[in-house]
Write an enzyme that holds these catalytic residues in place. Structure first.
Site, PDB file in Angstrom:
ATOM      1  CB  ALA A 107      -0.875  -0.003   1.238  1.00 45.20           C
ATOM      2  N   GLY A 158       0.538  -5.044   0.865  1.00 49.89           N
ATOM      3  CA  GLY A 158      -0.646  -5.067  -0.001  1.00 49.89           C
ATOM      4  C   GLY A 158      -0.349  -5.675  -1.368  1.00 49.89           C
ATOM      5  CD  GLU A 160      -2.427  -7.732   2.800  1.00 45.45           C
ATOM      6  OE1 GLU A 160      -2.179  -6.539   2.476  1.00 45.45           O
ATOM      7  OE2 GLU A 160      -2.905  -8.054   3.900  1.00 45.45           O
ATOM      8  CD  GLU A 191       1.622  -5.766   5.652  1.00 45.87           C
ATOM      9  OE1 GLU A 191       2.452  -6.663   5.910  1.00 45.87           O
ATOM     10  OE2 GLU A 191       0.796  -5.847   4.734  1.00 45.87           O
TER      11      GLU A 191
END
Ligand code: HXC
Length: 270
Positions: free
Chosen positions: A78, A121, A124, A144
């Site tokens: 992200a 992300g 993911e 993260e």
């Protein structure tokens, strides 16, 4: 008239195209295109990815999708700069991960073609796809923890289901990256190929799927994904009803007739 929103929309963060598969449905290709920031997934990029996937999903000329980045990065997570100043309530109100749930509703198969970094992300997003074709230089991770948070778009769930508790714990609690070969051995990745070939291999896998009867492909995907939600008894029941349902398709009649007549089936996609 087929819906070609994916070709007419002016995207700013992704490149979208259709790849011909001689004599079969086409592949919808989406390339993440923020190379300066290793394809960090900002909100606008994710809006575009989900819209393009949904548009391909509705297009009867498309049989399968491939989602990729570039050699250096599938996506490094992200966009940290976009989240750095946000508080809990702002994140709650943004509800940006609701958009990710729409990827789960895509009916046609989606293949992630991953090279370089697939982190946070990015990992993911690859795991939200149905298969991962990785280059030898792909590196997967959920870092993260090093930012003071945890995965938020499926990492703790999908990674654990794919590679098991022992290795998911190690990856998520240490944040360390794992190579493609290790992730293949662990079951996250469908195949690992030379870095120059990873996209071609993903497109070849997609082409092969595009030659199969469309309704059966979609039902197979749906049944496999249900196995993550259901008990074995409910899952078997779900599978059986879907199997019976396919006996209503013209492709079932054609497929079995062609076998008996010792010829190649001509699929109609219905
Ligand atoms: C914003 C990012 C970014 C990210 C890299 N960049 N990752 N920007 N968000 N996730 C930017 C850098 O700031 C830099 O911009 C440029 O991309 C190149 O990155 P470098 O760090 O210079 O490259 P390199 O030294 O090769 O290191 C690569 C790297 C490192 C190891 C991948 O960039 C890194 O650790 N990135 C963060 C990875 C991460 O923590 N991901 C998880 C994010 S949280 P400038 O302008 O300086 O050139 C997350 C939560 C998921 O994903 C929740 C669901 C979506």
């Amino acid at each position: 008239m087929s819906d070609k929103n994916h070709l007419t929309k002016p995207y700013n963060n992704i490149l979208v195209s259709e790849v011909e598969n001689k004599g079969a449905l086409m592949t919808g290709l989406i390339q993440l295109n923020r190379p300066d920031v290793l394809n960090a997934l900002n909100i606008d990029l994710m809006i575009e990815v989900v819209e393009a996937l949904e548009s391909f999903d509705k297009d009867p000329e498309i049989g399968c999708m491939v989602l990729t980045g570039n050699k250096k990065a599938f996506a490094a997570g992200a966009d940290i700069k976009e989240m750095a100043e946000a508080g809990a309530i702002e994140m709650l109100l943004r509800d940006q991960f609701a958009r990710w749930d729409r990827i789960r509703k895509i009916k046609k198969p989606v293949i992630a073609a991953v090279s370089g970094f697939a982190l946070g992300g990015g990992c993911e997003l690859a795991m939200s796809c149905d298969m991962i074709v990785a280059s030898e230089s792909a590196r997967f991770g959920q870092p993260e923890i090093n930012l003071g948070v945890t995965p938020g778009a499926g990492g703790t769930q999908r990674l654990t289901k794919a590679i098991g508790k022992a290795r998911a714990m190690e990856m998520i609690l240490t944040g360390k990256m794992m190579g493609a070969a290790e992730m293949f051995e662990a079951g996250l990745v469908t195949k690992v190929v030379d870095t120059d070939l990873y996209l071609d291999e993903a497109l070849e896998l997609s082409r092969e799927i595009c030659t199969k009867p469309t309704v059966a492909v979609q039902i197979a995907k749906e049944s496999i994904l249900k196995s993550f939600d259901l008990t074995i008894e409910s899952g078997l029941e779900f599978e059986r009803k879907n199997f019976y349902l396919l006996f209503a398709t013209e492709d079932k009649s054609e497929g079995m007739k062609a076998f008996v007549e010792k010829r190649k089936a001509q699929w109609k996609g219905k």
